[in-house]
Structures are given as structure tokens and as C-alpha cells.
Design an enzyme around this catalytic site. Structure first.
Site, short mmCIF file in Angstrom:
data_model
loop_
_atom_site.label_atom_id
_atom_site.label_comp_id
_atom_site.label_asym_id
_atom_site.label_seq_id
_atom_site.Cartn_x
_atom_site.Cartn_y
_atom_site.Cartn_z
N LYS A 45 0.88 -1.42 0.04
CA LYS A 45 -0.05 -0.03 -0.16
C LYS A 45 0.94 1.40 0.12
O LYS A 45 0.50 2.46 -0.55
CB LYS A 45 -0.97 -0.02 1.14
CG LYS A 45 -0.50 0.00 2.48
CD LYS A 45 -1.35 0.08 3.64
CE LYS A 45 -0.68 0.35 4.93
NZ LYS A 45 0.02 1.41 4.96
N THR A 46 1.92 1.25 0.65
CA THR A 46 2.94 2.21 0.69
C THR A 46 3.41 2.74 -0.66
O THR A 46 3.49 3.90 -1.08
CB THR A 46 4.08 2.21 1.68
OG1 THR A 46 3.67 1.84 3.08
CG2 THR A 46 5.00 3.38 1.83
N ASP A 64 -3.50 7.65 4.43
CA ASP A 64 -2.94 6.37 4.95
C ASP A 64 -3.72 5.99 6.22
O ASP A 64 -4.10 6.78 7.00
CB ASP A 64 -1.43 6.37 5.07
CG ASP A 64 -0.93 5.15 5.11
OD1 ASP A 64 -1.76 4.03 4.82
OD2 ASP A 64 0.23 4.76 5.32
N GLU A 65 -3.74 4.59 6.34
CA GLU A 65 -4.42 3.91 7.57
C GLU A 65 -5.62 4.53 8.03
O GLU A 65 -5.88 5.00 9.01
CB GLU A 65 -3.13 4.21 8.83
CG GLU A 65 -1.76 3.64 8.42
CD GLU A 65 -1.92 2.14 8.36
OE1 GLU A 65 -2.85 1.39 8.42
OE2 GLU A 65 -0.78 1.43 8.33
N GLN A 83 -7.03 -4.47 10.18
CA GLN A 83 -5.97 -3.88 11.12
C GLN A 83 -6.23 -2.83 12.07
O GLN A 83 -5.36 -1.82 12.20
CB GLN A 83 -4.71 -3.69 10.31
CG GLN A 83 -4.11 -4.84 9.53
CD GLN A 83 -2.78 -4.57 8.66
OE1 GLN A 83 -1.76 -4.35 9.19
NE2 GLN A 83 -2.92 -4.76 7.36
N ARG A 112 2.98 -9.48 10.71
CA ARG A 112 4.57 -8.93 10.71
C ARG A 112 5.60 -10.02 10.34
O ARG A 112 6.83 -9.26 9.97
CB ARG A 112 4.79 -8.23 12.24
CG ARG A 112 3.78 -7.34 12.78
CD ARG A 112 3.47 -6.26 11.90
NE ARG A 112 2.32 -6.30 11.42
CZ ARG A 112 1.94 -5.89 10.22
NH1 ARG A 112 2.65 -4.76 9.60
NH2 ARG A 112 0.64 -6.16 9.56
#
Length: 775
Positions: free
Chosen positions: A33-34, A225-226, A256, A614
Site C-alpha cells: 500500500k505504501t 493512509d491507515e 488492522q 508482521r
């Protein structure tokens, strides 16, 4: 310039090429996504959108810096500098510097951190004569923070009978008065806390339509973002700014969403399509980070949640190893298992320390891990511990610097007015606080006007106060013509702080001097970095804002080769080849405080999903049979989340009958076999019952083979190894390897004096000591 688009897969390419209108990107863990956000910004600029017209809001400042660097590599450094990019707090602090004067704030307002806020609230509670055991300053600060994030101002609070009644029921009827007092004192001090940066931005955009129009026109393209982690206040700011052009791109993953405890509202992402018309929906479902085993195991967990957006995360990576589950008798043993496992993996696969992370639900769990890592000489770093900028000596220097920028800053002034000691006592400070509140002025303004006010302080104290004010003013004059480093170095010397710690002479004093030196190094580094930025000056105010808005994960320690220890919340957005998730027990993870409703339990499950995803190559899940809580050893039950993982993806390293999935409530052996022939026999009540005989040694040996713990005589918790003698080499679970120097005493009082390799000589009671003879 557009060749960079070819680096994307088809799913990533679609949202990057979508230019106008609202769009939502549901991005699974590790799906890039980044990269999508970065390339979308670069593509917009390549399509002719002015970089000044793009606003990008990220989760951390570190993420913003990395994205800016990537964009600069594509479109050039000079254009990338013009982007408004950063966290909500840093971006809107900048906006308030420009337009906060309309709300009555100076452009150089101070940003209070949590500690500053709590100190001010504690002062207010004391001044109001309230019971500090009922009005606990940390609880009050949390409550005020939640009010602000829900846009409940002081006025709104007093118009809400339910809130006031709830506080009255909690025996805190003066909550509203404290809130009012706190807001007034912050305003008078020219200060905003973190929550104000959002609350005041909302106020500014709502009360001043011309300001809203200005920023709507400027920010024609907005990227968030997020998005699943935004709270109500952030949501409203974004909605207001995007209202004119509707060119808003939000990226996130409802799976998340783990920050409801600080106001994050998952419905913001779940309801995005209701807020905007013709929303472009895109899904990033290919995971590039983890093995198939990890991805599929994570999917099997999150599938248990009812409230979620539809997506199927998959990966083309290798199958990978099974997720390993390990049970330990106690938390200390759990720490030793993790440390030994890291050591073994390092040796077998030639890995660095930085490839490992230990994640836990609560900070207190780090202690057992730290103890075990230290004994194996494995370097580690704890994230989320006491921040460098929260240390006393650093706060002292920063408070002086804050006063230079904003002499109205009450908390900074109270902190340093008598440090180093200059004969200004607490009684004098209290008198000035009363006067400042009476006249509606700052304490510094009271000091400047001492000759006009009868404060009943002696002439010597008055002179010291005036000398203090003169010193601060001299720093202010200097700040106008010098950079942050030169000023900070001068302040550290002139105030006497450096001399104070130099005179101390203790290791602590030397350590504090070294910390101040490190602070000055950091300021110098900051000044050098600011020289690269077009609109930066390297001033002390820029440095203080950078410090105030930094997060623990933003800081680069310069030494990456350490095992990372952190809470799962802090691990969000990070990735490691090897991840150990410890404390997988009921009431710990999921937390006992988060199991009252389905939504709370689902958030805990999302937290576990975040933890597991992670890991790139290998994940370990560990739990204990017993754990210390508040100094007492309690029975622990395996977490329900262990049972929720599809068993085809796990390997149980410590199997018991029924596996980790079933834990009998008691040992069925204690009931023995039922002799059905005696069930209906009535025996006479009279007579002498058979005597209770001691089992002979042969019986004990048989019993030990079956159940060693049942055969241990009362009062003895450990069997003494018959091979133990003076000169024996032994291994102790806590103290490591050592040599027996002397054995004395008899029976239960038998003791051994042991010289351990770490240098300690300890005398251990052998019936309790867990010693293994190794030579």
C-alpha cells in the site's frame, strides 16, 4: 518519467491511474500500500497536478519521510519539497501556525506533550483543593483527551446532562470545572496539547469559512493512509477539506483497525462509500511479505470476525515453515525459550539480531524477555519505553528553550524557575500562580510587573525573579540571529545546567551530561538537515515542534542490529523475518479488559492478525502454564486465538494429551478406577478403619514414574541430584553456569555455595534450587 508505473502489478496500478473522484483502496497486510500511495502521488504530479495542491496524511512522520524520499527519486527533490505530507498532528500544527491567530493563539504556540498536560492538571486539582485520590490526574487527562477527540468542548460538556451525571456518579462532580480550568490555562499559556491540534483545526475550519475555502482550494487532491485508524475529529477535518473537489483517496485495512482505545472509529472506513458518491473501490490482496503458511493462518483467524470488508489475501511466496507453538511452565522459562530459539536460529541460519522481533500485549511482559536476552548476551532495543525526550535533564533543557519561544508557557517556567537552584522557593511560585490567575496573566508577565503588584515577597527573592526574566529575554534576543544549536549550547551553559551535573560527579550525573551532549548533537543534526529544505530556517521553534510531534518509532537509533521488543500496537506497519508473539494466554491476549462485547473481542482478534502478519518467514507463538501477576503465581490458560488457527498451519512443539487446544480442568487420575462390584454394598459403620500407611520406597518409585509431582514429599519442591558435590559444574535456570565451592547442612537445610560465571557467588538452598549437574 512514467516508467515507474510498470513496476506495479495490475491491482496496484488501477488506483494509481485513477485520477479524479473519491476512491478507497482496501489493502491487505504486506500488499504494497505504501508503494501505491507513493506512486499515486508521483503519477498525479506527472499528470500536471501542482505539488502544492496535494495533501498526504500518514501514520508516522517516518513513513512520510520515506514516502517523500521515494517521490523525490521519481519527480525530483525540489518538487517533492512542496508536498504537504506528514501525520495529522504535524500537518495541522503547521496549518495552525499560519491561521491559529484567528482563534487567539500566537503563531509560536507551545505543544504540550502528555506529561505537560498531566502536570498542569495535577496543579489545577491541587489549587482547587480536590481529593487527588478521587480526581486522579492521569484519569482526568484521559477523559479530557477523549472529550476533545469526540469534539466535546467545555460548552458541549455542560450542555450534556448524561456526561455530567456520569461524572457525578463517579464522585467527580467538578470534572467540568477542571476541564474549563485546563482549557483556560492552556490558552493563557499560549499552548495546545496534541488533541487541540485536531480540535482547534476543526474549530478554525468551521468558524471561518474563508479559511476552509482557502485550504479546500489548496488541497485539491487528498490522500489518507491507515484510514481505519482515524478518529471522529480527524474524519471531520478530512471530510471538510475534501468537500469541494472530492478527490480523496483513502487506503486502509479494516482487519488492522486496532486503535479504538484512543478514539479510532472503524466505521469511518466501513462507511466510506456512504460519505461519497461513485466511489472507486480497489483491493490489494496479494501479500508480498509473508509465506503461504503465515498468510493462510492469518486468514483463518480474521475470518472469525463478523464485521469486516470482503477481501481474500493470498501470496505467491513459498509455502514456508509451520507456525510454531510452544508452552513453557512459567514466564521466566518462556523468556529463556525465546532467547535460546533466537540464538539457535542465528547460529543455524547466520542471521543478524535485527531480523528478530518479540511482540507482546502489554509493556510489563518485556522484563522476562530482557532478563533472558541479557543472559545470552543478545543485544536488544525496547520500543515504547521511556522516550529520550522524556528524561528529566532533557525536559529541563527543552523547557528553557520553550520559554525562549513562548515565555507564557507556564509548565516550562514552573519546571526550571528554580533549576538549577537560585533561591526561588515553592511558596514564591505558588504566590505567583495565584496572582497570575487573579489578573488573567501569565506567570512571566507577573514577574515582569513585580514592582506594580504587592506579592509580599522579600527584595532578595524579587531580584532573583527579575534576574531570571532578564536571562530568558537575553536568550530571546539571541534566538533572533542564531540557529537552534548555537542557542541551545549557550542556554545549557548559561543556565548552569551543565555545571550542575558536572558537579554531581556520580555515574548518574555523568550520564545526564552525556544525554545533554546527545541532545545538542541531535539539534546540530537537525539544523544541518533543515538546510536542505526550502522553507526551513533551522530555528529553535522548528526543532521544538519536530520533537513535540515525534513518535518513538520515528527515531533512528543508528544501531539496527538489535532484537526489537515492542507491544503489538507499536509493531503496526513494521515487518521482520522472525517474529515471536509471547503471552498467548486468556485474560492476557485477548486482554481481560477487552472481552465485554463482541466488538472488543473482534478488535483483540484484529490485533492478533496484525501481530502474525508482521512475520515474513517464521512466526512463534508462546504461552505459559503459570505466570506471575502482581507477585503471585497464577494458573494460565492458553489463548482462544491458538485454537482459532487452522491446525494444518501450525506445529505444536510441546504437545500434551489433546494438544494445546484442550486443557482438562483437573487431573482425572485423582479419581481412580470405579469398582462397580462395591457400588451397592453396605458396610457396617462400627469397627476400626484401616490405618493410613506410609508408601514404601518401591511404591514411591512407581508413583514418580507416573506423576513425579504427586510423589514429591511435602515441604520438598526439588529433588537434589545425587551427583552434586563440591567442585561440580552446574547450570542454573536463572543464574547460568557456575562451580560449587562448598556444600553444608543436612536434609532440608542443605545449602551449596556457588561461584557463577557472571561473577556472583550465591548460597542456594538445595531443596529449592533448580540445579543441573553438567560436569
Amino acid at each position: 518519467m512514467e516508467n515507474f508505473i510498470d513496476e506495479l502489478n495490475d491491482a496496484q496500478k488501477a488506483p494509481v491511474l485513477h485520477k479524479d473522484g473519491p476512491l478507497m483502496v482496501i489493502a491487505g497486510a504486506g500488499s504494497g500500500k505504501t508503494r501505491v500511495l507513493t506512486y499515486r502521488i508521483a503519477h498525479l504530479m506527472a499528470q500536471g497536478v501542482d505539488s502544492f495542491n496535494i495533501l498526504a496524511l500518514t501514520f508516522t512522520n517516518k513513513a512520510a519521510r520515506e514516502m517523500k524520499k521515494r517521490i523525490a527519486d521519481i519527480v525530483g527533490n525540489s518538487e517533492a519539497k512542496n508536498l504537504w505530507m506528514g501525520t495529522f498532528h504535524s500537518v495541522f500544527a503547521k496549518l495552525l501556525r499560519f491561521d491559529g491567530d484567528k482563534l487567539g493563539y500566537p503563531s509560536n504556540f507551545t505543544i504540550y506533550d502528555t506529561q505537560d498536560s498531566q502536570r498542569l492538571i495535577a496543579s489545577i486539582i491541587k489549587e482547587m483543593g480536590l481529593d487527588k485520590d478521587i480526581y486522579k490526574y492521569k484519569q482526568i487527562q484521559n477523559r479530557i483527551s477523549s472529550y476533545k477527540n469526540s469534539l466535546i468542548t467545555v460548552k458541549a460538556y455542560h450542555q450534556n446532562p448524561e456526561l455530567m451525571e456520569a461524572d457525578a456518579m463517579a464522585k467527580r462532580p467538578r470534572m467540568g470545572d477542571i476541564y474549563q480550568n485546563y482549557v483556560d490555562r492552556c490558552f493563557k499559556a499560549g499552548a495546545m496539547d496534541f488533541d487541540d491540534l485536531l480540535l482547534r483545526t476543526n474549530e478554525l475550519l468551521n468558524r471561518f469559512p474563508e479559511v476552509l475555502a482557502k485550504y479546500q482550494h489548496r488541497f485539491r487532491y487528498i490522500l489518507v493512509d491507515e484510514y481505519q485508524d482515524t478518529n471522529h475529529s480527524q474524519y471531520l477535518i478530512v471530510k471538510a477539506l475534501a468537500d469541494r473537489y472530492q478527490n480523496i483517496c483513502v487506503v486502509g485495512d479494516d482487519a488492522q483497525s486496532i486503535y479504538s482505545f484512543r478514539g479510532a472509529n472503524i466505521s469511518n472506513i466501513l462507511n466510506f462509500q456512504r460519505d461519497y458518491d461513485n466511489v472507486g473501490m480497489y483491493r490489494l490482496e496479494q501479500n508480498y511479505r509473508s509465506t503461504k503458511n503465515i498468510v493462510n493462518a492469518a486468514n483463518s483467524i480474521i475470518a472469525k470476525n463478523k464485521n469486516q470488508l470482503e477481501k481474500v489475501v493470498w501470496t505467491a511466496n513459498d509455502e514456508g515453515a509451520a507456525i510454531k507453538i510452544h508452552r513453557s511452565p512459567t514466564d521466566a522459562e518462556e523468556g529463556r525459550y525465546v532467547a535460546n530459539s533466537i540464538w539457535d536460529n542465528k547460529m543455524q541460519h547466520q542471521l543478524s539480531n535485527g531480523e528478530f522481533a518479540i511482540l507482546y500485549r502489554t509493556n510489563s511482559q518485556s522484563r522476562a524477555m530482557e532478563d533472558a536476552l541479557r543472559k545470552k548476551d543478545i543485544p536488544y532495543r525496547i520500543y515504547g519505553g521511556l522516550s529520550f525526550y522524556q528524561r528529566k535533564e532533557i525536559k529541563d533543557v527543552l523547557s528553557y528553550l520553550r520559554l525562549v519561544i513562548n515565555p507564557k508557557d507556564e509548565e516550562a517556567l514552573k519546571r526550571v524557575i528554580n533549576f538549577p537552584a537560585r533561591g526561588i522557593g515553592q511558596t514564591t511560585v505558588d504566590k505567583m500562580v495565584v496572582a497570575a490567575n487573579h489578573y488573567g496573566r501569565s506567570i512571566f508577565e507577573i514577574i515582569e510587573n513585580l514592582d506594580k503588584i504587592d506579592l509580599k515577597i522579600n527584595s532578595g527573592t524579587k531580584r532573583k525573579l527579575q534576574d531570571f526574566a532578564t536571562m530568558i529575554k537575553s536568550f530571546q534576543i539571541m534566538s533572533e540571529s542564531t540557529d537552534a544549536f548555537t542557542l541551545a549550547e549557550h542556554v545549557a551553559k548559561k543556565t548552569g545546567i551543565l555545571l550542575e551535573f558536572k558537579k554531581d560527579g556520580t555515574p548518574e550525573g555523568i550520564g545526564r551530561m552525556e544525554n545533554i551532549e546527545e541532545l545538542l548533537n541531535g539539534i546540530q543534526d537537525f539544523v544541518e538537515g533543515q538546510k536542505e529544505l526550502a522553507d526551513a530556517t533551522g530555528s529553535i521553534s522548528e526543532f521544538l515542534e519536530d520533537v513535540a510531534l515525534a513518535t518513538d518509532l520515528d527515531k533512528d537509533t543508528g544501531d539496527d542490529d538489535r532484537v526489537a521488543l515492542m507491544t503489538i500496537h507499536l509493531a503496526k506497519g513494521l515487518e521482520f523475518p522472525y517474529v515471536y508473539i509471547v503471552g498467548m494466554e486468556e485474560d492476557l491476549f485477548p486482554s481481560a479488559m477487552s472481552m465485554n462485547t463482541r466488538s472488543e473481542l473482534e478488535e483483540e482478534r484484529r490485533l492478533f492478525y496484525v501481530a502474525l502478519t508482521r512475520a515474513e518467514k517464521q512466526a512463534y507463538l508462546t504461552y505459559t502454564q503459570n505466570r506471575y501477576r502482581w507477585g503471585k503465581l497464577i494458573d494460565a490458560e492458553p489463548s482462544r486465538f491458538l485454537e482459532e488457527i487452522d491446525e494444518q498451519y501450525v506445529e505444536n512443539l510441546t504437545p500434551v494429551d489433546g494438544g494445546y487446544r484442550y486443557k482438562p480442568l483437573m487431573d482425572t487420575d485423582i479419581f481412580g478406577e470405579v469398582d462397580k462390584s462395591t457400588l451397592r454394598q453396605n458396610k457396617p459403620v462400627s469397627g476400626t478403619p484401616p490405618s493410613v500407611r506410609k508408601p514404601n520406597e518401591n511404591q514411591l518409585k512407581k508413583l514418580r514414574k507416573l506423576k513425579p509431582e504427586l510423589a514429591t514429599p511435602v515441604g520438598n519442591t526439588n529433588t537434589i541430584d545425587p551427583n552434586l558435590a563440591e567442585g561440580s559444574l552446574v547450570n542454573h535456570t536463572r543464574f547460568g553456569r557456575g562451580k560449587v565451592l562448598k556444600i553444608e547442612g543436612v536434609g532440608n537445610d542443605k545449602k551449596a555455595e556457588i561461584q557463577f560465571e557472571k561473577g556472583d557467588v550465591k548460597k542456594l538452598l538445595l531443596r529449592f534450587a533448580k540445579l543441573e549437574v553438567v560436569g
